[in-house]
Design a protein around this motif. Structure first.
Motif, PDB file in Angstrom:
ATOM      1  N   VAL A   1       0.843  -1.202   0.000  1.00 29.79           N
ATOM      2  CA  VAL A   1       0.000   0.000   0.000  1.00 29.79           C
ATOM      3  C   VAL A   1       0.880   1.254   0.000  1.00 29.79           C
ATOM      4  N   PHE A   2       1.958   1.219   0.785  1.00 32.63           N
ATOM      5  CA  PHE A   2       2.889   2.347   0.844  1.00 32.63           C
ATOM      6  C   PHE A   2       3.499   2.609  -0.538  1.00 32.63           C
TER       7      PHE A   2
ATOM      8  N   SER B   1       1.672   7.328  -6.488  1.00 34.40           N
ATOM      9  CA  SER B   1       0.442   8.099  -6.719  1.00 34.40           C
ATOM     10  C   SER B   1      -0.621   7.290  -7.441  1.00 34.40           C
ATOM     11  N   ALA B   2      -0.680   6.003  -7.105  1.00 35.55           N
ATOM     12  CA  ALA B   2      -1.709   5.149  -7.706  1.00 35.55           C
ATOM     13  C   ALA B   2      -3.084   5.558  -7.190  1.00 35.55           C
ATOM     14  N   ASP B   3      -4.093   5.551  -8.064  1.00 32.69           N
ATOM     15  CA  ASP B   3      -5.437   5.895  -7.630  1.00 32.69           C
ATOM     16  C   ASP B   3      -6.036   4.728  -6.843  1.00 32.69           C
ATOM     17  N   PRO B   4      -7.150   4.957  -6.157  1.00 29.19           N
ATOM     18  CA  PRO B   4      -7.725   3.901  -5.312  1.00 29.19           C
ATOM     19  C   PRO B   4      -8.015   2.608  -6.069  1.00 29.19           C
TER      20      PRO B   4
ATOM     21  N   GLU C   1      -6.219  -0.894  -5.103  1.00 31.47           N
ATOM     22  CA  GLU C   1      -6.987  -2.090  -4.730  1.00 31.47           C
ATOM     23  C   GLU C   1      -6.603  -3.277  -5.607  1.00 31.47           C
ATOM     24  N   ALA C   2      -6.470  -3.044  -6.903  1.00 26.20           N
ATOM     25  CA  ALA C   2      -6.093  -4.127  -7.815  1.00 26.20           C
ATOM     26  C   ALA C   2      -4.688  -4.638  -7.507  1.00 26.20           C
TER      27      ALA C   2
ATOM     28  N   ILE D   1       1.841  -1.124 -10.662  1.00 20.37           N
ATOM     29  CA  ILE D   1       1.761   0.337 -10.604  1.00 20.37           C
ATOM     30  C   ILE D   1       2.597   0.997 -11.697  1.00 20.37           C
ATOM     31  N   GLY D   2       3.344   0.191 -12.459  1.00 21.49           N
ATOM     32  CA  GLY D   2       4.100   0.727 -13.583  1.00 21.49           C
ATOM     33  C   GLY D   2       5.293   1.564 -13.188  1.00 21.49           C
TER      34      GLY D   2
END
Length: 284
Positions: free
Chosen positions: A16-17, A23-26, A30-31, A65-66
């Protein structure tokens, strides 16, 4: 060390950190968490050690997250903060114990470990912790074994003080091999960091632990030059928890000096040393 429920909670909190750093969106967060937990579940109950599972999970998180290096800014900040303090305190470091203590204090640069916070005032923190000294101190015995050293680094920030310790060992006649991470993972130091701080000018051999983005040490993935150095060395100096989690599971190693801050209850339970302790422990 094997994976426990406590380790899983800490590992997923790091995922999660990482999402936050990227700056991943919610929805993407979650994915990513779902994919990483599915991977983790598939590896539970296998022969893989905690660092091997954690490495696979972090690689998956970075893929989702790329961003292959979401900790890059924290690594740069840690190196910069440590360098400033290093310039202030290096004149205070007189003997092997002092250099080890400085390196162990640097091991507190470790982000997203549950129950552990990286200080916002490293200069004051360093002074306070240096005055307290080591909580477990086998430095005299460690130093007697340091004719041929394999030095396994850990985090950025602390690598600044590792450089001073390696320099001290070289000045006192040691042959030193230094191994950093093979590719970015978490805030661990890589070859770029080692070269930036001149390890290539002081170490007899500068190499990596192999395996790409891999924490700890996996004997099946380490390069031939590191394997040869370990076969010839008189001691391994192992920085940080992930290296401990790996090496403590392997037989037929030379003596190992574990230098770290004990930052979680699982390591505390395994070592029998309270969380928060600064240690330089020799295991033969």
């Amino acid at each position: 060390m094997k994976l426990t429920d406590t380790c899983i909670d800490c590992l997923m909190s790091r995922v999660v950190f990482e999402c936050g750093l990227a700056s991943a969106d919610p929805k993407l967060t979650e994915a990513t968490v779902t994919a990483c937990r599915d991977l983790l579940d598939s590896m539970k109950g296998t022969s893989f050690l905690h660092p091997q599972i954690a490495s696979a999970v972090h690689r998956e998180a970075c893929r989702m997250i790329g961003d292959p290096d979401p900790f890059r800014e924290l690594k740069q900040r840690g190196n910069a903060e440590a360098l400033l303090v290093c310039r202030e305190v290096r004149h205070q470091l007189n003997d092997f114990r002092d250099h080890v203590l400085a390196s162990v204090i640097g091991n507190t640069f470790d982000y997203a470990v549950r129950g552990h916070e990286v200080t916002s005032d490293f200069s004051r923190f360093f002074a306070d912790e240096f005055a307290k000294g080591l909580d477990r101190d086998d430095t005299d015995e460690i130093f007697r074994n340091c004719s041929r050293v394999v030095y396994l680094t850990d985090n950025c920030g602390e690598i600044v003080f590792d450089r001073l310790l390696v320099g001290y060992l070289k000045a006192h006649g040691s042959h030193v091999t230094v191994a950093v991470r093979d590719a970015p993972i978490l805030n661990d130091a890589t070859m770029d960091d080692a070269l930036a701080f001149g390890f290539d000018r002081v170490a007899d051999l500068l190499t990596t632990t192999g395996g790409g983005a891999e924490i700890g040490l996996d004997p099946d993935k380490m390069p031939a030059d590191l394997a040869e150095a370990i076969s010839q060395c008189t001691i391994i100096i192992s920085k940080g928890m992930a290296n401990y989690e790996s090496l403590s599971e392997y037989d037929n190693l030379p003596p190992v000096a574990y230098l770290m801050c004990v930052k979680c209850e699982m390591i505390a339970g395994d070592t029998g040393i309270p969380r928060g302790s600064k240690i330089a422990v020799l295991r033969t």
